[in-house]
Design a protein around this motif. Structure first.
Motif, PDB file in Angstrom:
ATOM      1  N   LYS A 136       0.831  -1.201   0.000  1.00 37.54           N
ATOM      2  CA  LYS A 136       0.000   0.000   0.000  1.00 37.54           C
ATOM      3  C   LYS A 136       0.867   1.255   0.000  1.00 37.54           C
ATOM      4  CE  LYS A 136      -4.061  -1.976   2.249  1.00 37.54           C
ATOM      5  NZ  LYS A 136      -5.020  -1.869   3.374  1.00 37.54           N
ATOM      6  N   ASP A 137       0.269   2.353  -0.482  1.00 41.66           N
ATOM      7  CA  ASP A 137       0.949   3.644  -0.464  1.00 41.66           C
ATOM      8  C   ASP A 137       1.167   4.079   0.981  1.00 41.66           C
ATOM      9  OD1 ASP A 137       1.155   6.682  -0.461  1.00 41.66           O
ATOM     10  OD2 ASP A 137       1.197   6.277  -2.607  1.00 41.66           O
ATOM     11  N   VAL A 138       2.355   4.578   1.274  1.00 37.61           N
ATOM     12  CA  VAL A 138       2.682   4.936   2.656  1.00 37.61           C
ATOM     13  C   VAL A 138       1.765   6.028   3.188  1.00 37.61           C
ATOM     14  CG1 VAL A 138       4.421   6.636   1.934  1.00 37.61           C
ATOM     15  CG2 VAL A 138       4.584   5.588   4.198  1.00 37.61           C
TER      16      VAL A 138
ATOM     17  N   TYR B  43       0.338  18.216   9.840  1.00 34.46           N
ATOM     18  CA  TYR B  43       1.074  19.198  10.626  1.00 34.46           C
ATOM     19  C   TYR B  43       0.313  19.467  11.923  1.00 34.46           C
ATOM     20  CZ  TYR B  43       3.963  20.151   6.522  1.00 34.46           C
ATOM     21  OH  TYR B  43       4.832  20.041   5.480  1.00 34.46           O
ATOM     22  N   SER B  44       1.036  19.497  13.040  1.00 36.78           N
ATOM     23  CA  SER B  44       0.388  19.639  14.346  1.00 36.78           C
ATOM     24  C   SER B  44      -0.258  21.001  14.524  1.00 36.78           C
ATOM     25  CB  SER B  44       1.417  19.404  15.461  1.00 36.78           C
ATOM     26  OG  SER B  44       1.987  18.124  15.358  1.00 36.78           O
ATOM     27  N   ASP B  45       0.330  22.053  13.922  1.00 33.86           N
ATOM     28  CA  ASP B  45      -0.161  23.399  14.199  1.00 33.86           C
ATOM     29  C   ASP B  45      -1.406  23.769  13.413  1.00 33.86           C
ATOM     30  OD1 ASP B  45       1.175  23.312  11.830  1.00 33.86           O
ATOM     31  OD2 ASP B  45       2.348  25.148  12.148  1.00 33.86           O
ATOM     32  N   ASN B  46      -1.543  23.266  12.153  1.00 35.51           N
ATOM     33  CA  ASN B  46      -2.679  23.685  11.341  1.00 35.51           C
ATOM     34  C   ASN B  46      -3.523  22.527  10.812  1.00 35.51           C
ATOM     35  OD1 ASN B  46      -1.065  22.602   9.310  1.00 35.51           O
ATOM     36  ND2 ASN B  46      -0.367  24.607   8.569  1.00 35.51           N
ATOM     37  N   GLY B  47      -3.130  21.278  11.095  1.00 36.38           N
ATOM     38  CA  GLY B  47      -3.904  20.130  10.654  1.00 36.38           C
ATOM     39  C   GLY B  47      -3.816  19.833   9.172  1.00 36.38           C
ATOM     40  N   ARG B  48      -2.928  20.558   8.443  1.00 39.64           N
ATOM     41  CA  ARG B  48      -2.805  20.318   7.000  1.00 39.64           C
ATOM     42  C   ARG B  48      -2.112  18.987   6.732  1.00 39.64           C
ATOM     43  NH1 ARG B  48       1.064  22.030   3.350  1.00 39.64           N
ATOM     44  NH2 ARG B  48       2.071  23.256   4.998  1.00 39.64           N
ATOM     45  N   ARG B  49      -2.603  18.270   5.733  1.00 36.01           N
ATOM     46  CA  ARG B  49      -2.094  16.938   5.421  1.00 36.01           C
ATOM     47  C   ARG B  49      -0.643  17.022   4.929  1.00 36.01           C
ATOM     48  NH1 ARG B  49      -4.217  11.918   3.604  1.00 36.01           N
ATOM     49  NH2 ARG B  49      -2.503  10.448   3.939  1.00 36.01           N
ATOM     50  N   PHE B  50       0.169  16.107   5.395  1.00 31.47           N
ATOM     51  CA  PHE B  50       1.580  16.037   4.995  1.00 31.47           C
ATOM     52  C   PHE B  50       1.756  14.830   4.089  1.00 31.47           C
ATOM     53  CE2 PHE B  50       5.859  14.412   5.492  1.00 31.47           C
ATOM     54  CZ  PHE B  50       6.629  15.543   5.339  1.00 31.47           C
ATOM     55  N   SER B  51       2.287  15.046   2.888  1.00 28.61           N
ATOM     56  CA  SER B  51       2.486  13.958   1.926  1.00 28.61           C
ATOM     57  C   SER B  51       3.971  13.669   1.768  1.00 28.61           C
ATOM     58  CB  SER B  51       1.900  14.334   0.563  1.00 28.61           C
ATOM     59  OG  SER B  51       2.202  13.329  -0.386  1.00 28.61           O
ATOM     60  N   LEU B  52       4.298  12.384   1.779  1.00 22.63           N
ATOM     61  CA  LEU B  52       5.688  11.971   1.624  1.00 22.63           C
ATOM     62  C   LEU B  52       6.094  11.830   0.163  1.00 22.63           C
ATOM     63  CD1 LEU B  52       5.737   9.303   4.428  1.00 22.63           C
ATOM     64  CD2 LEU B  52       7.178  11.308   4.379  1.00 22.63           C
ATOM     65  N   GLN B  53       5.148  11.841  -0.753  1.00 25.50           N
ATOM     66  CA  GLN B  53       5.471  11.580  -2.155  1.00 25.50           C
ATOM     67  C   GLN B  53       6.422  12.617  -2.736  1.00 25.50           C
ATOM     68  OE1 GLN B  53       4.967   8.966  -3.856  1.00 25.50           O
ATOM     69  NE2 GLN B  53       3.680   7.936  -2.342  1.00 25.50           N
ATOM     70  N   HIS B  54       6.334  13.857  -2.230  1.00 27.68           N
ATOM     71  CA  HIS B  54       7.237  14.909  -2.722  1.00 27.68           C
ATOM     72  C   HIS B  54       8.690  14.555  -2.438  1.00 27.68           C
ATOM     73  CE1 HIS B  54       8.922  18.866  -3.526  1.00 27.68           C
ATOM     74  NE2 HIS B  54       9.463  18.851  -2.317  1.00 27.68           N
ATOM     75  N   TYR B  55       8.921  13.933  -1.285  1.00 26.20           N
ATOM     76  CA  TYR B  55      10.279  13.590  -0.885  1.00 26.20           C
ATOM     77  C   TYR B  55      10.758  12.298  -1.524  1.00 26.20           C
ATOM     78  CZ  TYR B  55       9.580  17.163   2.642  1.00 26.20           C
ATOM     79  OH  TYR B  55       9.328  18.343   3.276  1.00 26.20           O
ATOM     80  N   LEU B  56       9.816  11.469  -1.946  1.00 28.19           N
ATOM     81  CA  LEU B  56      10.187  10.177  -2.512  1.00 28.19           C
ATOM     82  C   LEU B  56      10.465  10.250  -4.015  1.00 28.19           C
ATOM     83  CD1 LEU B  56       7.594   7.948  -0.637  1.00 28.19           C
ATOM     84  CD2 LEU B  56      10.010   8.219  -0.141  1.00 28.19           C
ATOM     85  N   ALA B  57      10.177  11.387  -4.634  1.00 26.56           N
ATOM     86  CA  ALA B  57      10.400  11.532  -6.076  1.00 26.56           C
ATOM     87  C   ALA B  57      11.870  11.822  -6.335  1.00 26.56           C
ATOM     88  CB  ALA B  57       9.527  12.655  -6.640  1.00 26.56           C
ATOM     89  N   GLY B  58      12.575  10.908  -6.950  1.00 22.73           N
ATOM     90  CA  GLY B  58      13.982  11.109  -7.277  1.00 22.73           C
ATOM     91  C   GLY B  58      14.859  11.002  -6.055  1.00 22.73           C
TER      92      GLY B  58
END
Length: 631
Positions: free
Chosen positions: A433-435, A443-458
């Motif tokens: 499955k996708d991580v 993010y703890s301060d604003n609840g915005r979703r954090f995606s790892l895909q940006h860091y996993l590209a390249g």
């Protein structure tokens, strides 16, 4: 009889040659690296590495944040701290804090910091590997120019996790495209004069010459393994707040190696190490202190090169052939003894001489030779083939952090039991499955979703974050996230290791301490210090946006008479009622502070108010019922 002996020896030599080729292939491809790491970690925990009294870590801990304010601390505090340490005449000071951009709002703080660094004359500052927010390109983050000129030296603080998510080694040299920056610990030793540049490098493994000269690549050189101290020993630590407040005498730093860095939950890196099974993950500044501790004692461990591993394996296989006896129990005894000799000599080589030779290739060769020479035991070969997976899983289970291995698309390959707890899913359910679907990080301060895909590209740089995690069963955690890419060899696909450390308790404790320091105990409204800070921020926003700002001071008439006639408990009840009504009616539109006694302060920004203040305040106090007795 002679013909039979020649035949036996002929088979033995052929088998020995086959094992030698197999050992060379296994060494080159690192087939048994996880098992080697497991043995290495066990050896490290048994070694009695001393801890030098000459090294002191000044920690930005939870006490510091509760006492001096939230991160980032003003640079004038760093300047003040450095001045206090300089009074004690330290051998060298390393500030493991990033100062890559000038403070445009407080340029005088930058000047104070630069002057403090210049006055000390022995300050080492970090070089940090970062990624541009707009793309995959890497960059070296250096201190801003004036500070860089004032520093005595710069040193890189890059830490690489291995394939199993554990940090065991450091690189004495590293840099973008060329390894030009010494490690922070080596830079400190050079500035202090204990390891001058003319002396060269401490003994270390030499990185092979780079054949791929692609640009924008972080290159490392001179690998060493870290001799972590045994359980119960640790580097001396002092709280940043205690030093600032004068609780630590200046002579405490005399001729010391001083490192300054963050260890508080959410600030310091949570790095798994071979001693993490004892519940001791370390921060980045502590990791660098351990490297320095090994360097100053000349105890850094050198990994044996692949070429020397080939030679050792060949010599051991030759010894095994000489011990071979085709009949009788002498062969069994000889091979059993050889296994013990290999492990014993390997531990002696590590603890006594500071060299690490991965022994599993040789151990497997001995076992395979034993099985092949005794046909009736071949059925046990399957157990050996599955042993590596079992032991590597044991290693993952022993680590107190969640370790997740991902493929190049960000899909889960496997994870350990701690990861099952945090995700609320079994390893079998999560596999493939996708991580981001399994670990929903925000993010703890604003609840915005954090995606790892940006860091996993390249190819990407290592990174660390503290985020909130809500799993499939509704459980919520605060986790420190560490991500590291492990490049594949010889065309193999790369994998990524993600390490999650549960810092929920530490985060809650730090938040509670901070809340108590900044809020009134009775009404739970911001106290005078906090409301004044918010007022200053509101004034700055109003001035920038050309808006109006109103400040309202409220007090309760005849409040002292209420306390005298009805008692303090009734007075406290009235204060709580007033605070509740202020909060209910004004909500988030107005900053409300309880500045002491019966006094309240309201900060109203023009763009947040949609009805008159008189109507709101009147409605609030009409809804607060007075005590039945008149005054």
């Amino acid at each position: 009889m002679a013909d039979r002996r020649r035949k036996d020896w002929g088979v033995t030599l052929v088998l020995g040659a086959a094992l030698l080729l197999l050992a060379m292939a296994a060494t080159w491809q690192s087939w048994f690296s996880e098992l080697d790491n497991l043995i290495y970690d066990s050896f490290i925990r048994q070694m009695n590495t001393p801890v030098l009294d000459d090294i002191v870590v000044v920690t930005i801990d939870s006490k510091t944040l509760a006492t001096l304010g939230r991160w980032p601390l003003p640079r004038k505090l760093h300047a003040e701290l450095l001045e206090k340490i300089t009074e004690g005449k330290p051998a060298v000071v390393a500030m493991d804090i990033i100062f890559s951009e000038p403070d445009l709002r407080h340029p005088q703080y930058d000047r104070e910091l630069v002057e403090s660094v210049r006055n000390n004359g022995r300050v080492v500052l970090p070089v940090v590997l970062e990624r541009y927010s707009s793309g995959p390109e890497l960059r070296e983050s250096l201190p801003f120019p004036e500070l860089r000129k004032a520093a005595a030296a710069l040193g890189h603080v890059h830490i690489e996790l291995e394939a199993d998510g554990i940090a065991r080694s450091a690189f004495l040299m590293a840099g973008l495209d060329r390894p030009v920056w010494p490690a922070l610990s080596l830079a400190m030793a050079r500035v202090a004069g204990d390891w001058p540049e003319s002396k060269g490098f401490p003994r270390s493994g030499k990185t092979p010459v780079y054949t791929d000269m692609s640009p924008n690549v972080w290159r490392v050189h001179r690998q060493v393994l870290i001799p972590f101290p045994a359980s119960g020993k640790d580097i001396s630590k002092l709280s940043y707040a205690d030093v600032i407040n004068g609780d630590i005498p200046a002579n405490r730093f005399y001729n010391k190696y001083v490192l300054i860095g963050a260890t508080a939950a959410g600030l310091g890196d949570n790095i798994p190490t071979p001693i993490s099974a004892h519940g001791r993950p370390v921060s980045g500044v502590e990791f660098n202190a351990y490297v320095l501790n090994g360097l100053l004692q000349d105890r850094l461990i050198v990994p044996v090169s692949v070429q020397w591993q080939y030679l050792f394996n060949a010599l051991l296989i030759l010894l095994m052939l000489l011990l071979y006896r085709p009949r009788g129990w002498g062969w069994v005894y000889g091979i059993s003894l050889l296994l013990l000799i290999v492990l014993g000599m390997d531990y002696l080589l590590l603890s006594g001489f500071g060299y690490w030779y991965p022994p599993v290739v040789m151990l497997v060769s001995i076992v395979l030779f034993f099985l092949a020479a005794n046909g009736h035991l071949l059925r046990k070969l399957l157990r050996v083939l599955f042993e590596e997976r079992r032991l590597s899983q044991t290693a993952l289970t022993a680590i107190g952090e969640a370790v997740i291995r991902l493929d190049e698309r960000g899909h889960i390959l496997k994870f350990n039991p701690m990861a099952e707890k945090l995700s609320g899913m079994s390893s079998v359910e999560a596999e493939g499955k996708d991580v981001d679907d399994v670990f929903r990080l925000v993010y703890s301060d604003n609840g915005r979703r954090f995606s790892l895909q940006h860091y996993l590209a390249g190819e990407h740089a290592d990174f660390h974050h503290v985020l909130a995690l809500k799993n499939s069963q509704g459980d919520e955690y605060q986790v420190s996230v560490a991500l590291s890419t492990v490049p594949g060899g010889n065309g193999d696909r790369r994998t990524t290791v993600m390490v999650l450390s549960d810092v929920t308790k530490e985060h809650a404790l730090a938040s509670e301490v901070t809340h108590r320091e900044t809020h009134n105990v009775l009404t739970d409204l911001p106290n005078q210090d906090l409301i004044v800070k918010r007022l200053r921020n509101a004034l700055a926003r109003a001035s920038m946006n050309g808006k109006s700002l109103a400040v309202v001071y409220l007090d309760i008439d005849y409040f002292s008479k209420i306390n005298e006639a009805r008692g303090i408990e009734v007075g406290n009840h009235l204060l709580q009622a007033v605070a509740d009504k202020l909060s209910d009616f004004l909500g988030e539109k107005v900053d409300i502070g309880h500045i002491g006694g019966d006094e309240f302060l309201l900060v109203l920004e023009e763009h947040k108010i949609d009805r008159s203040l008189e109507d709101m305040v009147g409605l609030i106090f009409r809804s607060v019922r007075p005590p039945p007795t008149s005054f």
